[in-house]
Design a protein around this motif. Structure first.
Motif, PDB file in Angstrom:
ATOM      1  N   ARG A   1      22.468 -78.830 -32.731  1.00 18.82           N
ATOM      2  CA  ARG A   1      21.218 -79.417 -33.186  1.00 18.82           C
ATOM      3  C   ARG A   1      20.177 -78.967 -32.151  1.00 18.82           C
ATOM      4  NH1 ARG A   1      18.212 -83.852 -31.434  1.00 18.82           N
ATOM      5  NH2 ARG A   1      17.032 -84.860 -33.102  1.00 18.82           N
ATOM      6  N   GLY A   2      20.786 -78.786 -30.709  1.00 25.94           N
ATOM      7  CA  GLY A   2      19.987 -78.191 -29.597  1.00 25.94           C
ATOM      8  C   GLY A   2      19.806 -76.690 -29.722  1.00 25.94           C
TER       9      GLY A   2
ATOM     10  N   LEU B   1      15.848 -76.450 -19.661  1.00 27.06           N
ATOM     11  CA  LEU B   1      17.020 -76.502 -20.599  1.00 27.06           C
ATOM     12  C   LEU B   1      18.201 -76.936 -20.320  1.00 27.06           C
ATOM     13  CD1 LEU B   1      16.083 -73.346 -22.982  1.00 27.06           C
ATOM     14  CD2 LEU B   1      15.397 -75.762 -23.402  1.00 27.06           C
ATOM     15  N   LEU B   2      18.557 -76.294 -19.059  1.00 27.63           N
ATOM     16  CA  LEU B   2      19.885 -76.521 -18.569  1.00 27.63           C
ATOM     17  C   LEU B   2      20.020 -77.770 -17.758  1.00 27.63           C
ATOM     18  CD1 LEU B   2      20.063 -73.078 -16.287  1.00 27.63           C
ATOM     19  CD2 LEU B   2      21.288 -73.679 -18.434  1.00 27.63           C
ATOM     20  N   VAL B   3      18.927 -78.619 -17.677  1.00 27.16           N
ATOM     21  CA  VAL B   3      19.195 -79.922 -17.453  1.00 27.16           C
ATOM     22  C   VAL B   3      19.242 -81.132 -18.497  1.00 27.16           C
ATOM     23  CG1 VAL B   3      18.172 -79.913 -14.982  1.00 27.16           C
ATOM     24  CG2 VAL B   3      16.649 -80.641 -16.812  1.00 27.16           C
ATOM     25  N   SER B   4      19.095 -80.604 -19.679  1.00 24.96           N
ATOM     26  CA  SER B   4      19.153 -81.249 -20.864  1.00 24.96           C
ATOM     27  C   SER B   4      20.487 -81.485 -21.433  1.00 24.96           C
ATOM     28  CB  SER B   4      18.044 -80.605 -21.910  1.00 24.96           C
ATOM     29  OG  SER B   4      18.758 -79.468 -22.307  1.00 24.96           O
ATOM     30  N   PRO B   5      20.887 -82.438 -22.042  1.00 27.35           N
ATOM     31  CA  PRO B   5      22.399 -82.690 -22.275  1.00 27.35           C
ATOM     32  C   PRO B   5      22.777 -81.770 -23.579  1.00 27.35           C
ATOM     33  CG  PRO B   5      20.902 -84.454 -23.087  1.00 27.35           C
ATOM     34  CD  PRO B   5      20.075 -83.581 -22.490  1.00 27.35           C
ATOM     35  N   ILE B   6      22.630 -80.547 -23.462  1.00 30.18           N
ATOM     36  CA  ILE B   6      22.929 -79.555 -24.692  1.00 30.18           C
ATOM     37  C   ILE B   6      23.936 -78.712 -23.872  1.00 30.18           C
ATOM     38  CG2 ILE B   6      21.052 -80.110 -26.343  1.00 30.18           C
ATOM     39  CD1 ILE B   6      20.133 -77.260 -25.365  1.00 30.18           C
ATOM     40  N   ASP B   7      24.782 -78.052 -24.877  1.00 25.53           N
ATOM     41  CA  ASP B   7      25.807 -77.194 -24.368  1.00 25.53           C
ATOM     42  C   ASP B   7      24.664 -75.789 -24.008  1.00 25.53           C
ATOM     43  OD1 ASP B   7      27.740 -74.868 -24.327  1.00 25.53           O
ATOM     44  OD2 ASP B   7      28.994 -76.414 -24.925  1.00 25.53           O
ATOM     45  N   PRO B   8      25.222 -75.090 -22.899  1.00 24.05           N
ATOM     46  CA  PRO B   8      24.632 -73.855 -22.784  1.00 24.05           C
ATOM     47  C   PRO B   8      24.814 -72.674 -23.876  1.00 24.05           C
ATOM     48  CG  PRO B   8      25.609 -74.699 -20.613  1.00 24.05           C
ATOM     49  CD  PRO B   8      25.974 -75.407 -21.749  1.00 24.05           C
TER      50      PRO B   8
END
Lengths: 246, 221
Positions: B2-3, B83-90
């Motif tokens: 979804r990210g 983006l990196l501090v958000s809870p999505i996989d890199p």
């Protein structure tokens, strides 16, 4: 900046435990062994002269930098694994806004709300734009925002998902006195609701009234930790640490 | 994933608003086509042999520009850190940026391919389905590798130079495969291009998986 609802928080392990944190760049140790614990329901003001390592420390806490050595646990989870669910509990305000210049304030917040899967995102975005005093400007591309407006938007972004641990790097920077007062009220309300807050600042007068503890970072180490004090006492302690080179 | 979709939609939204990426790659693509066809000044019978190299050389250089710009979006205001501090996989960031790059390059291909036919007096309609497959494979392989390396180069000072320096040597197998497959398609159809298409599929799979696995290490300090 107006009122926005705050979720209640239950008892839990300390949001942040750092033990012997070291971070080196090209052999230079910016953090030289930081030991620090932050409990839920407290606001820790992190002071230090330029180059003391405050921003680096916050970026390590925000999981943007890996420590070179030492241990960091956030909510009892080893930060080395940095699972996505852990990042959901952190709110980070950096020097940069993390917002796209060609999108409006509302679009930027909506984008981040989707990344964080914020429930009722539209209402939350509208509420935070109102809190930040950006109801009208929120429809314009942020390329045209002033420094203060960008900072208010960045604060709204950091608060968007109602994080349990707020990491704020110079949160008062660029804000007018009214916005500072509103932010202080907001941070006090968050602390009372059980959130943990770590903020860095050079502005003792603005940090002292809301901080429950003050830590002084000097040469990459926590040189002193003070319980709640007035700005004059903190300033005296700060001068003693920096002048004494402890 | 979804990210990835959220990032893809964000990139398209910014592109739709500014049209900076599309307009710059289209103008550069047109200029390169003109330069390459004028420089060769090929007779009509030489066109089928010349068209693949003109097409893919144009694609390569315009693609570099487009992919680089896609990551410069993330550099301004340190949005990549956002983006990196958000809870999505890199890996989801990689997929989102890859998808946006593929879309941008596809638009560029839709513009460039008819112009190649026009400038070189080639009727591409009879081979269009087979050509589209080769174009898609070339597009995806290029974007898979370029997205990964753009994430590396965007953090360094000489990024405009660094991306081509890092990327072009690794793109040689893709370039050979796409030119060979396109030449075979123009000569008679996809059946003649089996070996080259196999190379392209392998390239696409290898570098898409590599990007998926390595992206987290590339973007985090």
């Amino acid at each position: 900046m107006g009122d926005v609802g705050i979720r209640g928080a239950g008892g839990a392990p300390p949001p942040l435990v750092a033990e012997g944190l070291v971070r080196a760049y090209a052999g230079v140790r910016v953090l030289a062994g930081v030991d620090l614990t932050v409990e839920a329901g407290e606001t820790l003001a992190l002071l230090g002269p330029n180059g003391a390592g405050k921003t680096t420390l916050l970026r390590v806490f925000a999981l943007l930098l890996r420590p070179s050595a030492g241990r960091l646990a956030l909510f009892d989870v080893d930060a080395r694994s940095a699972p996505p669910a852990l990042r959901r509990r952190l709110g980070y305000l950096a020097h940069e806004s993390f917002c796209y210049p060609d999108l409006s304030g509302a679009e930027n917040l909506t984008f981040h709300a989707r990344l964080f899967r914020v429930p009722a995102a539209r209402e939350r975005v509208d509420a935070l734009l109102a809190w930040a005093g950006l109801e009208t400007a929120g429809r314009r591309p942020i390329r045209f925002y002033s420094r203060g407006m960008s900072q208010r938007l960045a604060l709204a972004r950091a608060l968007l998902h109602d994080p349990d641990l707020l990491l704020l790097d110079e949160p008062f920077s660029g804000l007018d006195p009214a916005a500072v007062e509103t932010l202080q009220e907001r941070l006090v309300a968050l602390r009372k609701a059980g959130r943990a807050i770590v903020l860095t600042t050079h502005d003792l007068d603005r940090a002292a009234p809301i901080a429950t503890r003050t830590a002084i970072l000097h040469r990459g180490r926590i040189a002193s930790v003070l319980d709640s004090r007035g700005a004059d006492d903190v300033a005296a302690a700060y001068r003693a640490v920096v002048a004494g080179g402890r | 994933m979804r990210g990835a979709l959220v990032i893809f939609r964000k990139d398209l939204s910014i592109e739709w608003r500014t049209r900076e990426g599309v307009s710059s790659v289209l103008v550069l693509g047109l200029l390169l086509l003109v330069v390459l066809t004028v420089a060769h000044d090929a007779p009509p019978e030489a066109a089928p042999a010349l068209a693949p190299s003109v097409l893919w050389a144009t694609f390569l250089f315009t693609g570099l520009l487009g992919v680089q710009r896609g990551f410069l979006l993330e550099r301004e205001n340190d949005c990549l850190a956002g983006l990196l501090v958000s809870p999505i996989d890199p890996a989801a960031i990689y997929v989102g940026k890859l998808s946006a790059n593929v879309a941008l390059l596809a638009v560029m291909q839709l513009f460039v391919v008819p112009l190649v036919g026009l400038f070189l007096h080639l009727d591409l309609m009879p081979v269009l389905p087979a050509l589209l497959i080769v174009l898609a494979l070339g597009n995806f392989g290029f974007a898979a590798l370029a997205t990964l390396f753009a994430a590396i180069s965007v953090r360094v000072r000489a990024r405009e130079v660094m991306l081509p320096l890092l990327l072009l040597p690794l793109l040689v197998p893709l370039l050979i495969g796409t030119v060979s497959a396109t030449r075979s398609v123009l000569a008679g159809g996809l059946a003649l291009a089996t070996d080259a298409v196999t190379v392209l599929v392998a390239f696409d799979v290898i570098f898409a998986v590599a990007g998926w696995l390595l992206f987290a290490y590339v973007v985090r300090d």
